[in-house]
Design an enzyme around this catalytic site. Structure first.
Site, mmCIF file in Angstrom:
data_model
loop_
_atom_site.group_PDB
_atom_site.id
_atom_site.type_symbol
_atom_site.label_atom_id
_atom_site.label_comp_id
_atom_site.label_asym_id
_atom_site.label_seq_id
_atom_site.Cartn_x
_atom_site.Cartn_y
_atom_site.Cartn_z
ATOM 1 N N GLU A 134 5.987 12.742 21.051
ATOM 2 C CA GLU A 134 6.731 12.837 19.908
ATOM 3 C C GLU A 134 6.593 14.161 18.931
ATOM 4 O O GLU A 134 5.507 14.409 18.668
ATOM 5 C CB GLU A 134 6.876 11.603 18.909
ATOM 6 C CG GLU A 134 7.825 11.825 17.789
ATOM 7 C CD GLU A 134 7.798 10.699 16.516
ATOM 8 O OE1 GLU A 134 8.781 10.098 16.291
ATOM 9 O OE2 GLU A 134 6.523 10.075 16.367
ATOM 10 N N GLY A 192 5.088 4.652 10.686
ATOM 11 C CA GLY A 192 4.486 5.514 10.449
ATOM 12 C C GLY A 192 4.115 6.127 12.089
ATOM 13 O O GLY A 192 4.691 5.794 13.003
ATOM 14 N N SER A 193 2.796 6.760 11.975
ATOM 15 C CA SER A 193 2.634 7.501 13.422
ATOM 16 C C SER A 193 1.828 6.165 14.020
ATOM 17 O O SER A 193 1.278 5.254 13.660
ATOM 18 C CB SER A 193 1.436 8.257 12.986
ATOM 19 O OG SER A 193 0.251 7.923 12.634
ATOM 20 N N GLU A 215 0.968 7.681 -0.405
ATOM 21 C CA GLU A 215 0.766 8.748 -1.248
ATOM 22 C C GLU A 215 1.441 9.814 -1.660
ATOM 23 O O GLU A 215 1.511 10.189 -3.003
ATOM 24 C CB GLU A 215 -0.895 9.330 -1.091
ATOM 25 C CG GLU A 215 -1.941 8.288 -0.995
ATOM 26 C CD GLU A 215 -3.232 9.276 -1.257
ATOM 27 O OE1 GLU A 215 -3.390 10.245 -0.995
ATOM 28 O OE2 GLU A 215 -4.430 8.268 -1.566
ATOM 29 N N LYS A 238 0.994 -1.111 -0.115
ATOM 30 C CA LYS A 238 0.113 0.279 -0.047
ATOM 31 C C LYS A 238 0.887 1.229 -0.098
ATOM 32 O O LYS A 238 1.623 1.484 0.855
ATOM 33 C CB LYS A 238 -1.034 0.102 1.221
ATOM 34 C CG LYS A 238 -2.304 0.709 1.135
ATOM 35 C CD LYS A 238 -1.937 2.260 0.835
ATOM 36 C CE LYS A 238 -1.856 3.258 2.087
ATOM 37 N NZ LYS A 238 -1.902 4.649 1.765
ATOM 38 N N GLU A 250 6.019 -0.199 13.250
ATOM 39 C CA GLU A 250 7.089 0.631 14.008
ATOM 40 C C GLU A 250 6.624 1.933 13.895
ATOM 41 O O GLU A 250 6.358 2.536 12.707
ATOM 42 C CB GLU A 250 8.333 0.233 13.332
ATOM 43 C CG GLU A 250 9.563 0.962 13.794
ATOM 44 C CD GLU A 250 9.948 2.193 13.387
ATOM 45 O OE1 GLU A 250 9.614 3.320 13.905
ATOM 46 O OE2 GLU A 250 10.650 2.353 12.324
ATOM 47 N N CYS A 269 12.930 8.125 13.003
ATOM 48 C CA CYS A 269 12.156 7.461 14.269
ATOM 49 C C CYS A 269 13.246 7.349 15.076
ATOM 50 O O CYS A 269 12.755 7.335 16.517
ATOM 51 C CB CYS A 269 11.494 6.148 13.742
ATOM 52 S SG CYS A 269 12.531 5.189 12.970
ATOM 53 N N GLY A 313 -1.800 5.721 13.192
ATOM 54 C CA GLY A 313 -1.997 4.857 11.831
ATOM 55 C C GLY A 313 -1.820 3.374 12.181
ATOM 56 O O GLY A 313 -2.548 2.661 11.785
ATOM 57 N N GLY A 314 -0.802 3.108 12.997
ATOM 58 C CA GLY A 314 -0.163 1.770 13.235
ATOM 59 C C GLY A 314 -1.250 1.066 14.137
ATOM 60 O O GLY A 314 -1.593 0.117 14.013
HETATM 61 P P1 NAP Z 1 0.969 7.682 9.136
HETATM 62 O O1 NAP Z 1 -0.276 8.965 9.017
HETATM 63 O O2 NAP Z 1 0.625 6.808 10.197
HETATM 64 O O3 NAP Z 1 0.572 7.186 7.495
HETATM 65 C C1 NAP Z 1 1.224 6.048 7.302
HETATM 66 C C2 NAP Z 1 0.464 5.169 6.320
HETATM 67 O O4 NAP Z 1 -0.661 4.665 7.220
HETATM 68 C C3 NAP Z 1 -0.055 5.956 5.117
HETATM 69 O O5 NAP Z 1 -0.204 5.021 4.095
HETATM 70 C C4 NAP Z 1 -1.640 6.094 5.725
HETATM 71 O O6 NAP Z 1 -2.611 6.458 4.668
HETATM 72 C C5 NAP Z 1 -1.910 4.859 6.608
HETATM 73 N N1 NAP Z 1 -3.040 5.291 7.411
HETATM 74 C C6 NAP Z 1 -2.639 6.008 8.623
HETATM 75 N N2 NAP Z 1 -3.981 5.899 9.073
HETATM 76 C C7 NAP Z 1 -4.467 5.117 8.867
HETATM 77 C C8 NAP Z 1 -5.735 4.591 9.398
HETATM 78 N N3 NAP Z 1 -6.600 5.154 10.372
HETATM 79 N N4 NAP Z 1 -6.417 3.584 8.679
HETATM 80 C C9 NAP Z 1 -5.882 3.013 7.711
HETATM 81 N N5 NAP Z 1 -4.513 3.380 7.052
HETATM 82 C C10 NAP Z 1 -3.896 4.722 7.734
HETATM 83 O O7 NAP Z 1 2.139 8.396 8.962
HETATM 84 P P2 NAP Z 1 2.898 9.629 7.801
HETATM 85 O O8 NAP Z 1 1.837 9.860 6.718
HETATM 86 O O9 NAP Z 1 3.928 8.802 7.615
HETATM 87 O O10 NAP Z 1 3.203 10.724 9.001
HETATM 88 C C11 NAP Z 1 2.327 11.440 9.724
HETATM 89 C C12 NAP Z 1 2.966 11.656 10.774
HETATM 90 O O11 NAP Z 1 3.456 10.156 11.436
HETATM 91 C C13 NAP Z 1 4.198 12.319 11.029
HETATM 92 O O12 NAP Z 1 4.012 13.813 11.007
HETATM 93 C C14 NAP Z 1 4.975 11.888 12.271
HETATM 94 O O13 NAP Z 1 4.379 12.640 13.320
HETATM 95 C C15 NAP Z 1 4.427 10.244 12.286
HETATM 96 N N6 NAP Z 1 5.639 9.584 11.904
HETATM 97 C C16 NAP Z 1 6.249 8.900 12.541
HETATM 98 C C17 NAP Z 1 7.589 8.207 12.128
HETATM 99 C C18 NAP Z 1 8.487 7.486 13.028
HETATM 100 O O14 NAP Z 1 9.026 6.720 12.474
HETATM 101 N N7 NAP Z 1 8.329 7.525 14.344
HETATM 102 C C19 NAP Z 1 7.581 7.874 10.704
HETATM 103 C C20 NAP Z 1 6.894 8.541 9.851
HETATM 104 C C21 NAP Z 1 5.743 9.504 10.486
HETATM 105 P P3 NAP Z 1 -3.022 7.921 4.354
HETATM 106 O O15 NAP Z 1 -1.905 8.476 3.804
HETATM 107 O O16 NAP Z 1 -3.971 7.600 3.478
HETATM 108 O O17 NAP Z 1 -3.643 8.341 5.689
#
Ligand code: NAP
Length: 508
Positions: free
Chosen positions: A392, A240-241, A186, A183, A264, A301, A244-245
């Site tokens: 974070e 990711g976040s 985007e 997946k 993670e 991260c 999301g995770g």
């Molecule tokens: P994200 O919002 O967690 O998105 C990662 C993936 O998961 C995307 O493909 C997203 O799709 C999907 N996703 C998120 N929420 C979901 C849900 N409720 N149901 C199904 N799929 C979902 O992370 P990000 O876009 O990489 O970054 C956003 C924030 O995450 C950053 O600003 C940061 O705070 C944090 N982040 C942390 C780390 C780390 O390693 N600690 C790394 C990256 C990001 P969509 O794009 O369509 O939502």
């Protein structure tokens, strides 16, 4: 050439109507190509193809899987400048980082190829039969590890290559014998499509079954959710976040057949600096940490988001130096407008908490998606009392906590959520007093660094990249290094089996 379509197995398809475009955060403009979100039917077709490919792929020899992984690496290299250009235009990251990350991606693919070219990675166990044992004879028992089935990999926003389409999760899952459905994140759909085209070429060149890999675009709440809910999907990899995770983990747990989600997520990576280290080398630590906090605009991260010290005049001077050195480094472009907005919101929220003081922050006009680096400071008492200060801030940011003594410092470590890493900066004369700090860190983190920085994650068998929740959803596994293959397999024992019927890895 980028088409904007999904790879359903080896075929490009786009039967849907919903599209999105990526953006160039440096120029703050939209990139021209529309990308088509996979439809429900395309999701279903990709998973069914993966399931039928699994029947053959799980039996493909380790040598052939190694050849497949090495060919993917070759095909990614063959994309040459086209890949580097699309990477930089979709991420705002510089060309040097793109080349470095491609190198890491190639290294990961080749490391897993090397790992599976023999059967040792399965950690097979053999217990010989003992017909004479009393009171009962003992049967011949042998255990090996077998692949779980189709794995869904969510591309990470902060690693468009090394933790996305052909990144560590995909490489380890393919190495283990599991088909992969990506997946795409985007934000870097074009980078993903190009890398997917390299994987499809490798499938065709090495004769792997159609469906062993698919690349689907679209939103998490539609395509991502449908994939995780699909009964033929057997595991999920995510970076990711926390929100999301956790959402994906909950979706997987609610299925009729729950499946593992290896997510993670967030980490603030505490760094403990002893008073002796501050007394002996405050300036060197300040310079090194200013570099680590701002590396990649802090979008790692393992970014050191929390620095734990013990209050003193020297500590106050160190905090001032660290802050000045951090803001003296030029502001950098963030990955995306949303991530920049998230950074501004999260850093504002922390600075508005009781007792938090902004020691230095880049001020003045900055280009749209550039991040104002900042260092904040707070006393141990305020930090302990307020969990908001533990959150974070994804970007070039660190909070320095001044504990009143070592007892309070250890109380702070014990009160932290699970973390990927913990770092100790100490002198030889501290060694006999470090045991309590090490014990406290062991309970909270997955990797402990001594006199170094947490940024920079080596890809090797001894690496642990994962920690107690919410750093990851299962602290027993790593997301980086060859050991990460263990996420995608399960043990099976064979009792009293004829040699001819045993899997290759267990034959006499
Ligand atoms: P994200 O919002 O967690 O998105 C990662 C993936 O998961 C995307 O493909 C997203 O799709 C999907 N996703 C998120 N929420 C979901 C849900 N409720 N149901 C199904 N799929 C979902 O992370 P990000 O876009 O990489 O970054 C956003 C924030 O995450 C950053 O600003 C940061 O705070 C944090 N982040 C942390 C780390 C780390 O390693 N600690 C790394 C990256 C990001 P969509 O794009 O369509 O939502």
């Amino acid at each position: 050439m980028i088409t904007g379509k999904n790879y359903i197995g080896n075929t490009l398809k786009a039967s849907g109507k919903i599209t999105h475009k990526t953006s160039n955060p440096k120029l703050n403009i939209e990139n021209p190509i529309p990308f088509y979100e996979a439809t429900d039917d395309e999701v279903d077709e990709a998973v069914k193809l993966a399931w039928s490919a699994f029947k053959d792929y799980r039996k493909v020899s380790g040598q052939k899987r190694a050849e497949f992984l090495n060919t993917i690496a070759d095909q990614i290299l063959a994309l040459d400048q086209e890949l580097i250009d699309i990477y930089t235009s979709e991420s705002g990251l510089p060309e040097g980082r793109a080349i470095g990350e491609r190198g890491r991606t190639i290294f990961q693919l080749r490391s897993f190829a090397n790992l599976v070219s023999n059967e040792d990675w399965r950690e097979n166990a053999f217990d010989a039969a003992n017909p004479d044992r009393e009171p009962f004879p003992k049967d011949d028992l042998r255990r090996t590890s077998i692949p779980l089935g189709p794995v869904v990999v969510f591309g990470a926003s902060n690693f468009p290559l090394a933790f996305s389409t052909a990144g560590g999760d995909t490489a380890s899952a393919l190495a283990s014998g599991c088909p992969v459905i990506v997946k795409v994140h985007e934000m870097h759909s074009g980078t993903a499509e190009l890398v997917a085209s390299a994987i499809v070429k490798a499938i065709e060149k090495t004769g792997m079954p159609n469906g062993v890999f698919s690349n689907l675009m679209g939103r998490g709440k539609t395509v991502g959710k449908a994939l995780v809910e699909h009964p033929k999907v057997k595991a999920v990899g995510f970076t990711g976040s926390i929100s999301g995770g956790r959402a994906l983990f909950d979706i997987a747990a609610k299925r009729d057949e729950p499946i593992p989600v290896f997510a993670e997520m967030g980490s603030i990576n505490p760094v403990i600096i002893t008073p002796n280290a501050i007394a002996n080398r405050a300036e060197q630590i300040a310079s090194t940490y200013a570099g680590s906090i701002t590396l990649g605009a802090g979008q790692f991260c393992t970014n050191p988001g929390l620095i734990l010290t013990i209050e003193s005049n020297k500590t106050q001077q160190f905090i001032k130096d660290l802050a000045e050195k951090t803001v003296a480094i030029d502001a950098q472009c963030m990955l995306h407008q949303n991530i920049k907005e998230g950074f501004v919101k999260q850093s504002k929220s922390i600075s508005s908490q009781n007792g938090a003081e902004v020691v230095a922050k880049i001020t003045g006009p900055l280009e749209d998606n550039y991040a104002p680096s900042q260092i904040l400071s707070v006393s141990g008492k305020y930090f302990l009392a307020n969990p908001k200060l533990h959150q974070e801030v994804f970007g070039p940011f660190s909070l320095v906590v001044r504990a009143k003594n070592e007892t309070e410092l250890i109380e702070i470590i014990n009160g932290l959520e699970g973390q990927l890493t913990g770092t100790i900066l100490a002198e030889k004369e501290d060694y006999s007093n470090l045991h309590d700090i090490i014990d406290a860190l062991e309970n909270r983190v997955g990797r402990i660094i001594f006199n170094g920085v947490p940024t920079g994650v080596e890809v090797c068998p001894s690496m642990q990249h994962g920690g107690p929740y919410p750093a990851s959803t299962d602290s027993r596994f790593t997301a980086v290094g060859t050991n990460s293959i263990k996420r995608w397999v399960r043990p099976v024992s064979y009792q009293s089996f004829p040699n001819e019927l045993l899997p290759v890895a267990l034959k006499n």
